[in-house]
Design an enzyme around this catalytic site. Structure first.
Site, PDB file in Angstrom:
ATOM      1  CE  LYS A 164      -3.913  -2.232   2.334  1.00 37.04           C
ATOM      2  NZ  LYS A 164      -4.922  -2.082   3.429  1.00 37.04           N
ATOM      3  CE1 TYR A 221      -9.479  -2.985   0.684  1.00 34.13           C
ATOM      4  CE2 TYR A 221      -8.647  -1.195  -0.668  1.00 34.13           C
ATOM      5  CZ  TYR A 221      -8.428  -2.244   0.216  1.00 34.13           C
ATOM      6  OH  TYR A 221      -7.149  -2.540   0.625  1.00 34.13           O
ATOM      7  CG  ASN A 225      -3.587  -1.957   6.981  1.00 37.02           C
ATOM      8  OD1 ASN A 225      -3.529  -1.650   5.785  1.00 37.02           O
ATOM      9  ND2 ASN A 225      -4.527  -2.737   7.460  1.00 37.02           N
ATOM     10  CD  GLU A 251      -8.819  -9.846  -2.926  1.00 37.08           C
ATOM     11  OE1 GLU A 251      -9.635  -9.563  -2.031  1.00 37.08           O
ATOM     12  OE2 GLU A 251      -7.638 -10.176  -2.686  1.00 37.08           O
TER      13      GLU A 251
HETATM   14  P1  GDP Z   1      -7.627  -6.832   6.109  1.00 38.13           P
HETATM   15  O1  GDP Z   1      -8.218  -8.033   5.408  1.00 38.13           O
HETATM   16  O2  GDP Z   1      -6.711  -7.205   7.249  1.00 38.13           O
HETATM   17  O3  GDP Z   1      -6.956  -5.849   5.156  1.00 38.13           O
HETATM   18  O4  GDP Z   1      -8.825  -6.030   6.821  1.00 38.13           O
HETATM   19  P2  GDP Z   1     -10.342  -5.692   6.408  1.00 38.13           P
HETATM   20  O5  GDP Z   1     -10.782  -6.505   5.215  1.00 38.13           O
HETATM   21  O6  GDP Z   1     -11.158  -5.755   7.645  1.00 38.13           O
HETATM   22  O7  GDP Z   1     -10.275  -4.144   5.993  1.00 38.13           O
HETATM   23  C1  GDP Z   1      -9.775  -3.750   4.736  1.00 38.13           C
HETATM   24  C2  GDP Z   1      -8.918  -2.527   4.916  1.00 38.13           C
HETATM   25  O8  GDP Z   1      -9.726  -1.426   5.321  1.00 38.13           O
HETATM   26  C3  GDP Z   1      -7.838  -2.625   5.993  1.00 38.13           C
HETATM   27  O9  GDP Z   1      -6.674  -3.272   5.566  1.00 38.13           O
HETATM   28  C4  GDP Z   1      -7.582  -1.159   6.330  1.00 38.13           C
HETATM   29  O10 GDP Z   1      -6.689  -0.559   5.373  1.00 38.13           O
HETATM   30  C5  GDP Z   1      -8.960  -0.544   6.144  1.00 38.13           C
HETATM   31  N1  GDP Z   1      -9.620  -0.390   7.436  1.00 38.13           N
HETATM   32  C6  GDP Z   1     -10.175  -1.367   8.224  1.00 38.13           C
HETATM   33  N2  GDP Z   1     -10.672  -0.825   9.363  1.00 38.13           N
HETATM   34  C7  GDP Z   1     -10.426   0.518   9.282  1.00 38.13           C
HETATM   35  C8  GDP Z   1     -10.707   1.627  10.155  1.00 38.13           C
HETATM   36  O11 GDP Z   1     -11.287   1.497  11.225  1.00 38.13           O
HETATM   37  N3  GDP Z   1     -10.295   2.860   9.697  1.00 38.13           N
HETATM   38  C9  GDP Z   1      -9.659   3.050   8.500  1.00 38.13           C
HETATM   39  N4  GDP Z   1      -9.290   4.291   8.108  1.00 38.13           N
HETATM   40  N5  GDP Z   1      -9.393   2.020   7.673  1.00 38.13           N
HETATM   41  C10 GDP Z   1      -9.762   0.778   8.060  1.00 38.13           C
END
Ligand code: GDP
Length: 142
Positions: free
Chosen positions: A11, A51, A114, A128
């Site tokens: 990222k 997303y 992240n 994807e």
């Molecule tokens: P991953 O599979 O570990 O990437 O997590 P998720 O699928 O739950 O979320 C997708 C992405 O959304 C994450 O990698 C973060 O970049 C973003 N994200 C998730 N939760 C938050 C949040 O509370 N705030 C913000 N700004 N971004 C978030």
């Protein structure tokens, strides 16, 4: 154990911090091989489409803004148990909860910024990879 392909994104916080090589080294040290790669800058439309499952979440706008704020490295990673292995290398979504030695513990700035994306299942990986790569781009490394 089966050889799998998974989809990974380095990222913008990590490309801007010049950590592309450090992240790829962690994949390679753990037995994953790069099986396709594209360094690009996502459009708003492409990031929103990727997303789409998070469209109703309160952070969706912030997530799309971040993912289009700088270049990204899109990759297919191949190896034994690649989907779960990549998730282990990445660490928890929130860097505050990520295990020591994981990419997110080392390089993430926050739960939003992240450092990496990794598919959460073989079915997501297939979808994807097809969203970003032509079939002919996807090399077999094993
Ligand atoms: P991953 O599979 O570990 O990437 O997590 P998720 O699928 O739950 O979320 C997708 C992405 O959304 C994450 O990698 C973060 O970049 C973003 N994200 C998730 N939760 C938050 C949040 O509370 N705030 C913000 N700004 N971004 C978030």
């Amino acid at each position: 154990m089966a050889i799998e392909k998974t989809f990974s994104i380095i990222k913008p916080n990590s490309t801007l911090d010049n950590n592309i090589g450090n992240v790829i080294a962690m994949f390679e040290k753990n037995g994953l091989r790069i099986a396709a790669a594209k360094f690009t800058h996502l459009s708003k439309e492409k990031a929103e489409g990727f997303y789409i499952e998070h469209k109703e979440r309160p952070f969706f706008g912030e997530l799309v803004d971040f993912m289009t704020s700088g270049p990204v490295m899109l990759m297919s990673l191949e190896g034994e148990n690649a989907v779960m292995k990549n998730r282990e290398i990445m660490g928890a979504t929130n860097p505050a909860e990520a295990a020591d030695g994981t990419v997110r513990k080392l390089y993430a700035k926050s739960i939003g910024e992240n450092s990496v994306h990794g598919s959460d299942s073989a079915a997501s990986a297939e979808r994807e990879l097809a969203y970003f790569f032509e079939k002919s781009d996807l090399v077999d490394r094993f």
